[in-house]
Design a protein around this motif. Structure first.
Motif, PDB file in Angstrom:
ATOM      1  N   LYS A   1       0.838  -1.219   0.000  1.00  0.00           N
ATOM      2  CA  LYS A   1       0.000   0.000   0.000  1.00  0.00           C
ATOM      3  C   LYS A   1       0.865   1.258   0.000  1.00  0.00           C
ATOM      4  O   LYS A   1       0.694   2.154   0.825  1.00  0.00           O
ATOM      5  N   ILE A   2       1.816   1.304  -0.942  1.00  0.00           N
ATOM      6  CA  ILE A   2       2.747   2.426  -1.057  1.00  0.00           C
ATOM      7  C   ILE A   2       2.719   2.989  -2.474  1.00  0.00           C
ATOM      8  O   ILE A   2       2.163   2.367  -3.381  1.00  0.00           O
ATOM      9  N   GLY A   3       3.347   4.144  -2.668  1.00  0.00           N
ATOM     10  CA  GLY A   3       3.322   4.802  -3.962  1.00  0.00           C
ATOM     11  C   GLY A   3       4.646   4.823  -4.697  1.00  0.00           C
ATOM     12  O   GLY A   3       4.707   5.268  -5.841  1.00  0.00           O
TER      13      GLY A   3
ATOM     14  N   ARG B   1       3.434   7.115 -10.810  1.00  0.00           N
ATOM     15  CA  ARG B   1       3.458   7.998 -11.990  1.00  0.00           C
ATOM     16  C   ARG B   1       4.319   7.421 -13.095  1.00  0.00           C
ATOM     17  O   ARG B   1       3.966   7.486 -14.274  1.00  0.00           O
ATOM     18  N   ASP B   2       5.477   6.887 -12.726  1.00  0.00           N
ATOM     19  CA  ASP B   2       6.377   6.293 -13.716  1.00  0.00           C
ATOM     20  C   ASP B   2       5.709   5.116 -14.422  1.00  0.00           C
ATOM     21  O   ASP B   2       5.856   4.950 -15.631  1.00  0.00           O
ATOM     22  N   VAL B   3       4.981   4.303 -13.666  1.00  0.00           N
ATOM     23  CA  VAL B   3       4.294   3.146 -14.244  1.00  0.00           C
ATOM     24  C   VAL B   3       3.209   3.601 -15.217  1.00  0.00           C
ATOM     25  O   VAL B   3       3.102   3.061 -16.325  1.00  0.00           O
ATOM     26  N   VAL B   4       2.427   4.587 -14.816  1.00  0.00           N
ATOM     27  CA  VAL B   4       1.353   5.085 -15.685  1.00  0.00           C
ATOM     28  C   VAL B   4       1.938   5.575 -17.002  1.00  0.00           C
ATOM     29  O   VAL B   4       1.458   5.228 -18.086  1.00  0.00           O
ATOM     30  N   HIS B   5       2.987   6.374 -16.918  1.00  0.00           N
ATOM     31  CA  HIS B   5       3.615   6.893 -18.140  1.00  0.00           C
ATOM     32  C   HIS B   5       4.164   5.750 -18.993  1.00  0.00           C
ATOM     33  O   HIS B   5       3.990   5.728 -20.225  1.00  0.00           O
TER      34      HIS B   5
END
Length: 139
Positions: A34-36, A53-57
């Motif tokens: 449960k971390i970002g 964010r890196d994963v989404v991109h």
């Protein structure tokens, strides 16, 4: 308040993965804990940091979940030391739009600070100050 005080209260545990781990492994790790963000370590050396964010991109641009973290991690890792002041740290995190900062002392990973940790510490300090002032006024 200093970073060392925050680490003392929250703990120094840091979730890490090697740069060879896959995006799928990263997603499982983020969800399980449960971390970002996860600090990327190779041979006990911080080589990067990778966030949601890196994963989404990465996925949005057509890359695979089987890609290694070395393909999407940020290699310019901003870090803090135990002696850094939280007020200054909050300003830095806001200005640079950073949500996670590893705590590194003498080249060793000692913890991680999130923007949520900083906000909680600041709110706790303000609440303690308010309580102190209320007690003073009641006397």
């Amino acid at each position: 308040m200093r970073v060392a005080d925050l680490i003392k209260n929250k703990g120094s545990s840091v979730v890490t993965l090697p740069s060879t781990a896959t995006v799928t492994q990263l997603l499982e790790t983020l969800d399980d804990h449960k971390i970002g963000a996860v600090v990327v370590l190779d041979e006990d050396t911080v080589v990067g940091i990778v966030s949601e964010r890196d994963v989404v991109h990465h996925l949005r641009t057509g890359h695979e979940q089987t890609s290694p973290l070395s393909e999407l991690m940020s290699t310019e890792v901003h870090s803090v030391t135990a002696g850094d002041d939280l007020v200054n740290l909050a300003a830095t995190m806001t200005e640079r739009r950073l949500r996670h900062l590893p705590v590194i002392e003498d080249g060793a990973l000692k913890g991680i600070i999130s923007i949520g940790d900083v906000v909680k510490a600041r709110l706790d300090a303000l609440e303690a100050e308010r309580d102190h002032l209320e007690d003073y006024l009641r006397r």
